[in-house]
Write a protein that holds these residues in place. Structure first.
Motif, mmCIF file in Angstrom:
data_model
loop_
_atom_site.group_PDB
_atom_site.id
_atom_site.type_symbol
_atom_site.label_atom_id
_atom_site.label_comp_id
_atom_site.label_asym_id
_atom_site.label_seq_id
_atom_site.Cartn_x
_atom_site.Cartn_y
_atom_site.Cartn_z
ATOM 1 N N ALA A 1 0.828 -1.208 0.000
ATOM 2 C CA ALA A 1 0.000 0.000 0.000
ATOM 3 C C ALA A 1 0.860 1.255 0.000
ATOM 4 C CB ALA A 1 -0.929 -0.006 1.217
ATOM 5 N N LEU A 2 1.941 1.225 0.821
ATOM 6 C CA LEU A 2 2.792 2.407 0.900
ATOM 7 C C LEU A 2 3.504 2.648 -0.436
ATOM 8 C CD1 LEU A 2 3.775 4.603 2.863
ATOM 9 C CD2 LEU A 2 5.759 3.177 3.330
ATOM 10 N N ASP B 1 3.455 11.029 -8.010
ATOM 11 C CA ASP B 1 3.771 11.202 -9.430
ATOM 12 C C ASP B 1 2.515 11.512 -10.245
ATOM 13 O OD1 ASP B 1 6.313 10.660 -8.722
ATOM 14 O OD2 ASP B 1 6.364 8.624 -9.516
ATOM 15 N N GLY B 2 1.396 11.744 -9.547
ATOM 16 C CA GLY B 2 0.199 12.166 -10.253
ATOM 17 C C GLY B 2 -0.819 11.080 -10.507
ATOM 18 N N HIS B 3 -0.629 9.890 -9.912
ATOM 19 C CA HIS B 3 -1.635 8.831 -10.072
ATOM 20 C C HIS B 3 -2.684 8.997 -8.981
ATOM 21 C CE1 HIS B 3 0.926 6.727 -12.990
ATOM 22 N NE2 HIS B 3 1.935 7.047 -12.184
ATOM 23 N N GLU B 4 -3.764 9.714 -9.317
ATOM 24 C CA GLU B 4 -4.758 10.084 -8.314
ATOM 25 C C GLU B 4 -5.423 8.859 -7.684
ATOM 26 O OE1 GLU B 4 -5.808 12.577 -6.579
ATOM 27 O OE2 GLU B 4 -4.239 13.851 -7.421
ATOM 28 N N ALA B 5 -5.570 7.806 -8.486
ATOM 29 C CA ALA B 5 -6.371 6.668 -8.033
ATOM 30 C C ALA B 5 -5.798 5.991 -6.795
ATOM 31 C CB ALA B 5 -6.497 5.646 -9.174
ATOM 32 N N VAL B 6 -4.475 6.151 -6.537
ATOM 33 C CA VAL B 6 -3.855 5.368 -5.468
ATOM 34 C C VAL B 6 -3.767 6.138 -4.149
ATOM 35 C CG1 VAL B 6 -2.549 3.941 -7.058
ATOM 36 C CG2 VAL B 6 -1.549 6.063 -6.201
ATOM 37 N N ARG B 7 -4.426 7.294 -4.049
ATOM 38 C CA ARG B 7 -4.324 8.065 -2.811
ATOM 39 C C ARG B 7 -4.836 7.262 -1.615
ATOM 40 N NH1 ARG B 7 -7.415 12.479 -0.177
ATOM 41 N NH2 ARG B 7 -5.910 13.664 1.064
ATOM 42 N N GLY B 8 -5.861 6.481 -1.843
ATOM 43 C CA GLY B 8 -6.422 5.664 -0.761
ATOM 44 C C GLY B 8 -5.392 4.719 -0.181
ATOM 45 N N ALA B 9 -4.591 4.115 -1.072
ATOM 46 C CA ALA B 9 -3.561 3.190 -0.605
ATOM 47 C C ALA B 9 -2.573 3.913 0.301
ATOM 48 C CB ALA B 9 -2.827 2.577 -1.811
ATOM 49 N N ASN C 1 0.953 14.153 6.090
ATOM 50 C CA ASN C 1 1.368 15.496 5.719
ATOM 51 C C ASN C 1 1.349 15.672 4.200
ATOM 52 O OD1 ASN C 1 2.516 18.036 6.029
ATOM 53 N ND2 ASN C 1 3.680 17.315 7.800
ATOM 54 N N LEU C 2 1.938 14.691 3.508
ATOM 55 C CA LEU C 2 1.972 14.732 2.045
ATOM 56 C C LEU C 2 0.566 14.675 1.464
ATOM 57 C CD1 LEU C 2 4.963 12.361 1.227
ATOM 58 C CD2 LEU C 2 4.820 14.804 0.720
ATOM 59 N N SER C 3 -0.329 13.965 2.167
ATOM 60 C CA SER C 3 -1.692 13.846 1.645
ATOM 61 C C SER C 3 -2.526 15.071 1.966
ATOM 62 C CB SER C 3 -2.386 12.629 2.247
ATOM 63 O OG SER C 3 -1.487 11.605 2.496
ATOM 64 N N PHE D 1 2.901 5.911 -2.851
ATOM 65 C CA PHE D 1 3.895 6.908 -3.254
ATOM 66 C C PHE D 1 3.720 7.323 -4.711
ATOM 67 C CE2 PHE D 1 6.730 5.744 0.424
ATOM 68 C CZ PHE D 1 6.775 7.019 0.943
ATOM 69 N N LEU D 2 3.152 6.421 -5.540
ATOM 70 C CA LEU D 2 2.946 6.767 -6.951
ATOM 71 C C LEU D 2 1.958 7.926 -7.080
ATOM 72 C CD1 LEU D 2 2.809 3.173 -8.475
ATOM 73 C CD2 LEU D 2 4.767 4.707 -8.246
ATOM 74 N N TRP D 3 1.165 8.138 -6.022
ATOM 75 C CA TRP D 3 0.243 9.266 -6.030
ATOM 76 C C TRP D 3 1.013 10.577 -6.170
ATOM 77 C CZ3 TRP D 3 -0.341 12.835 -1.800
ATOM 78 C CH2 TRP D 3 -1.382 13.752 -1.976
#
Lengths: 172, 438
Positions: free
Chosen positions: B84-85, B93-101, B155-157, B89-91
């Motif tokens: 999940a982590l 790089d702009g992959h919105e779908a993985v913010r939940g992970a 924080n990043l989120s 992290f790919l979020w």
């Protein structure tokens, strides 16, 4: 300070009935008041018990009674005996086992060689016979195998912590 | 074995990502790079260390395992949290779908660490408190590591739990992970393992106490620095100076203690695992020398110091001991029941020392070259060193599978049924099965 009178325990009737007196002895030891001694009467000189009691912080003195029985007095060396006795998992009746019929010095051997030597030696021993082994450390991987093969064991580190003393009674 | 298996897969995955260009000299902060770094540190080193602790703390403390039923959930939560982590992290790089992970990863990791601690801590409290004191410190560092990581994740989120923590907290997060949790746990376990494999007496109370006190002080200062960062937003220079002096001092004391064990050994020719552990210890010394410049100058010095510590010291030590431990446990599992009933091979007959040496030297070489490439900012050389590391990891992985399958053993000496490669076999022998052939 008044020293309490010794607690008397005669294990002859129990042994005559064929019962193991170890539990009774240990609960008597646990029930001792601070500074109280335990006076044990047994039909034989319970030599293996001396070591166990020494580990629990008791000095012992023994004498033979006129009827041939032995009276042993265990006196606490100080009010707080050290908690180190036998390692967890040791057979509780080990103090009443016969003297070892075979001894193995396994110091300086690379694991699992000590385990191999012990298990092979046990194959040639009759049920009930006792093997003594001296090891560098507690043989944690040996214990489950001993249990699977029906042997009982009791062991602890020597007081200086450099060697591990293990007694194994061959299973039936 | 399941912990080691999962850890090795994460190792291969992280090195593959690195070879694909996810990281490089002064290029560690992209999402995919952070994913690769965490697959390596969390997936590989942390899971391998937790697996080793769960396996060996009961042995070292001479107590039966506590709550063994928690091991599988802990492992699954650890794997889930790592995936999940890394995905999260790919979020960045702009992959919105993985913010939940990204948001769920700290929760899963808290579950994994909590369950593992429930298995380990009771054993540390009963008896081995003096023997495994460094492991206790390491678990404190793990808790702080998780807290700082979770704070940075949220924080990043955009969820500001601890506003001052990014990016200033990054250095402390790294220190807690590399020097605190992983290195201290390795210290604690290595004393007993080294003494066991070298047939040396343990003891050495004075030096060991010195290591413990210095390590405790260092960890305390790191935690203090973290708190000051939260409250005042800055770490005072005097604290940095103290850490600059203490980190090499702890390492020097630890190395002196290991050297003492080495001198007192009764085994004249140490096996491969110990020879390679010595190389790992040399990498530890190198990392300690780099610690000062890394703390003050950062940049390529910090990259090189962290790389040398993670790859040269922690990974090489883990890989070298893993070969030994897997062969030993496999031998116990397969041949202990056969002792006296059938001829049994020696433990080292299960291994191929030449292959192990080949892959471990490749790993050590890759670590040394990679560290140098980071220091000199040579992306191509760094990429080549990662290729060497990946090849070495593949070779060692194949060697471990071969050990589990008893492939190096003469076919006639192999028993008819083998244990599963990864998951523990259910114990079919009952406690009442006293069958003896004698």
């Amino acid at each position: 300070m008044i020293t309490p009178a010794p607690l008397d325990l005669d294990v002859r009737p129990q042994l005559a009935r064929g019962e193991e007196p170890f539990a009774a002895i240990m609960s008597a030891v646990d029930a001792l008041a601070a500074g109280q001694a335990l006076r044990l009467v047994a039909p034989f000189r319970p030599a293996p018990l001396f070591n166990v009691m020494a580990n629990r912080g008791f000095a012992c003195s023994d004498r033979q009674l006129p009827d041939g029985a032995w009276e042993v007095t265990f006196t606490p060396l100080d009010a707080a005996p050290p908690a180190v006795g036998l390692a967890p998992g040791s057979a509780p009746g080990a103090m009443l086992w016969p003297d070892p019929s075979q001894s193995l010095d396994l110091l300086g051997l690379m694991p699992p060689e000590p385990m191999v030597r012990i298990l092979e030696a046990l194959l040639d021993m009759p049920p009930g016979a006792v093997l003594f082994a001296l090891l560098d450390r507690e043989p944690m991987f040996l214990f489950p195998e001993l249990a699977h093969r029906g042997h009982e064991w009791a062991g602890n580190y020597a007081p200086d912590g450099t060697t591990y003393r293990l007694m194994i009674r061959c299973g039936d | 074995m399941a912990w080691f298996g999962a850890a090795l897969l994460f190792l291969l995955l992280s090195l593959t990502l690195a070879l694909g260009g996810a990281v490089g000299p002064s290029d560690w902060s992209r999402g995919v790079g952070l994913a690769g770094v965490h697959l390596f540190t969390l997936g590989w080193l942390c899971l391998a260390m937790l697996g080793a602790l769960i396996q060996f703390v009961p042995v070292l403390a001479a107590r039966p395992p506590v709550l063994p039923v928690l091991a599988l959930p802990a492992l699954l939560a650890g794997i889930g949290g790592t995936v999940a982590l890394a995905t999260g992290f790919l979020w960045l790089d702009g992959h919105e779908a993985v913010r939940g992970a990204f948001l769920v990863a700290p929760v899963l990791l808290a579950v994994a660490f909590g369950l593992a601690a429930a298995m380990i801590v009771p054993l540390l409290l009963v008896r081995a408190s003096h023997k495994l004191a460094e492991v206790q410190l390491a678990l404190v560092a793990l808790a702080a590591l998780w807290a700082s990581g979770a704070a940075m994740t949220y924080n990043l989120s955009g969820i500001d739990l601890m506003p001052a923590f990014l990016p200033d907290g990054l250095g402390l997060h790294v220190l807690l992970g590399v020097a605190g949790w992983l290195s201290l746990a390795a210290f604690g376990v290595s004393y007993t393992l080294f003494a066991m494999f070298l047939l040396a007496p343990e003891g050495g109370a004075a030096l060991r106490l010195a290591v413990r006190l210095a390590a405790g002080l260092t960890l305390g200062l790191i935690l203090l620095a973290g708190m000051l960062l939260l409250v005042q937003g800055v770490v005072p220079a005097v604290l940095l100076w103290c850490l600059t002096a203490l980190l090499p001092a702890v390492v020097a004391l630890y190395l002196a203690e290991v050297a003492r064990i080495w001198r007192l050994r009764r085994r004249a020719d140490p096996e491969g695992n110990m020879r390679w552990s010595r190389v790992a210890l040399a990498f530890l010394g190198l990392a300690a020398l780099l610690a000062g410049p890394a703390l003050w100058l950062g940049g390529r010095w910090a990259e090189a110091a962290i790389f040398v510590a993670l790859v040269g010291w922690l990974s090489l030590l883990t890989l070298a001991q893993m070969v030994k431990i897997v062969s030993f446990l496999t031998w116990i599992q397969v041949f202990a029941p056969l002792i006296g009933r059938a001829p049994v091979p020696l433990v080292h007959h299960l291994t191929d020392p030449r292959a192990t040496t080949r892959w471990l030297s490749l790993w050590g070489g890759g670590g040394a070259v990679g560290g140098l490439a980071l220091l000199l900012v040579q992306p191509l050389v760094f990429r080549l060193s990662v290729a060497a590391l990946l090849l070495a990891a593949l070779g060692l992985g194949a060697e471990l599978v071969a050990i589990r399958r008893l492939s190096h053993l003469d076919p006639q000496k192999r028993p008819a049924t083998l244990p599963p490669v990864i998951f523990p076999a259910p114990d079919k022998r009952s406690a009442h099965d006293h069958a003896r052939t004698a």
